[in-house]
Design a protein around this motif. Sequence first.
Motif, short mmCIF file in Angstrom:
data_model
loop_
_atom_site.label_atom_id
_atom_site.label_comp_id
_atom_site.label_asym_id
_atom_site.label_seq_id
_atom_site.Cartn_x
_atom_site.Cartn_y
_atom_site.Cartn_z
N PRO A 133 0.83 -1.21 0.00
CA PRO A 133 0.00 0.00 0.00
C PRO A 133 0.86 1.26 0.00
O PRO A 133 2.04 1.22 0.36
N ARG A 134 0.24 2.37 -0.40
CA ARG A 134 0.92 3.65 -0.32
C ARG A 134 1.23 3.97 1.15
O ARG A 134 0.44 3.71 2.05
N PRO A 148 -2.50 -0.13 -4.31
CA PRO A 148 -3.61 -0.88 -4.91
C PRO A 148 -4.47 -0.07 -5.85
O PRO A 148 -5.02 -0.60 -6.83
N LEU A 149 -4.63 1.25 -5.59
CA LEU A 149 -5.46 2.07 -6.46
C LEU A 149 -4.73 2.47 -7.74
O LEU A 149 -5.36 2.99 -8.67
N ASP A 158 -6.66 -5.07 -11.63
CA ASP A 158 -7.24 -4.62 -10.38
C ASP A 158 -6.26 -4.92 -9.25
O ASP A 158 -5.48 -5.88 -9.32
N GLY A 159 -6.30 -4.08 -8.21
CA GLY A 159 -5.32 -4.20 -7.15
C GLY A 159 -5.91 -4.42 -5.77
O GLY A 159 -7.03 -4.03 -5.48
N SER A 534 1.80 9.99 -11.14
CA SER A 534 0.43 9.72 -10.73
C SER A 534 0.23 9.73 -9.23
O SER A 534 -0.90 9.76 -8.76
N VAL A 535 1.31 9.72 -8.45
CA VAL A 535 1.16 9.65 -7.00
C VAL A 535 1.56 10.94 -6.30
O VAL A 535 1.40 11.05 -5.10
N HIS A 536 2.05 11.93 -7.02
CA HIS A 536 2.45 13.17 -6.37
C HIS A 536 1.23 13.89 -5.80
O HIS A 536 0.21 14.02 -6.45
#
Length: 545
Positions: A133-134, A148-149, A158-159, A534-536
Amino acid sequence: MSPTSPRRRDALPLPLPVALFLVLGLALLWAQPAHAQTGIGASGVFTEKEALGPDGVVPVSLEEFAHRRARLAEAVGDGVVLGMGTVAPPHDYIPFFQNASFRYLTGVTEPDAALLMEVAGGEVVSEVLLVNPRDPETETWEGYRMGPLGTREAAGLDGRSVGELAPALAEALERTGADQVLVVGPYAPGGTVRNDVTQRVDALLKGHPGVEARNASALTDRLREIKSDAEMDLLRMATAITSAAHLEVMSLVRPGLNEFEVQALLEHTFRRYGAERPAFASIVGSGPNSTILHYNTNDRHMEDGEVLLVDIGASYGGYAADITRTIPVNGRFSPEQREIYQLVLDAQRAAEEMAGPGVPVARLNAEAARVLEEGLVALGLVEEMGATYEDAAGRSRSQLTLFYMHGLGHGIGLDVHDPWPTVLEPGTAFTIEPGIYVRPNLFSEVLPDTPRNRELGEAIGEAFQRYVNIGVRIEDDYLVTEDGLEWLSPVPREIEEIEAFMAGDRSVPLPRRDDWVEWYRAGVGSAHESVQGSVHGGVEGHPGH
């Protein structure tokens, strides 16, 4: 890299005595189909980086990864498939490398990941990617995770959190009624040391006493034998970068340098053009070190009159090259070095000219061994064709194996020794790498002191002293095509070509290939940048995640 060691099963068998070849040759008729073209034809050698490599390169698409999983499902039929990624190293400053089977199915290069598939009737019923996970605090140290997202965008799957692997597996077993789990990855319960994948799988199954795990990596190995168009381009890029590194080395080498200086330059070239890392430990062996097959200490000052054996490979987008050149330290081969070198090149060319679609790899090995043995007889290093020596157990062994003790080649791909078929077919990527190694300790340590071996020493002793400390290996990379063979590593290998190139006045590093770096930015590198981009700005559960 020389293809065989006692632990490897994916390489060609050791050369057989010529007498056995004569007995089997007529019976087996190892001839390619009449319509097949073989060899590399009139392919030219390149001495400038500008001429190397493909016209461009793109990463493997998410659609191709999905197709690979669909093909695996066809092979499985019915059941539960568990793909196990490699666990994170004990410290975040230790390099992490994903195992090849998991990367082949998912493209995921994060640690601790798993793939869970339910298969029925040869089709994928469900599939989920389980990842860490993040966690912003951890990511401060280790870098951004997809979470997961993020798996749908990054991997097309899918995660779920990898912490939910145990219940996810239990649910899959209950839905399918399966009594075994097919594990893709290095699952080896019978091994002397239980690796991380084995430990994790066995722990997962403790709560399922009626379910057993079975290693299904052989299924993915068969899929990996034939390369797709995208894989071929990644291999072309890996071999182009490795070929460029060889040109850098030939431009640098001179008496007085240390082997580590050569290693530094060539590995700089790898990273300069986007290679992830060396695909294996770089082999830079001068003088007596040239006779050690997998020498990688790379810490000796090379001297005038010696040869330097450089066996290297870049890993680009996960795909490994493996190219070897042997060059004279002073730029000119001595007469003795020329004789050994030309013999090895003749053996490589003999196998190369036979190679093409429909040709059994054993036939290539047999032909190269024949050429090498005949040449060693002519040089006085082997008494006669089929001659033997006595090993420590009193058994007769081919004298050829005193100087050529490995197989002729191996597959290349996600592993530097990648799965490959026993009969070449279009899409096969492989090496041809004969060698001759005149070890200085052959009579003092290698050969047992027996009457037979003392006779051998008397017979070949003079020739041995003439060629001692000369190790030559020539290795090139190839793709089998519908029309024959594509030579992926066209850098100087003829004696005259090497000497002429080394006589040139070049400063290193050689000029930069701007296009290669831009290809990386637009292709392989964009995948890493998109995950980071995509995660910033937040964590899962917050806006944008």
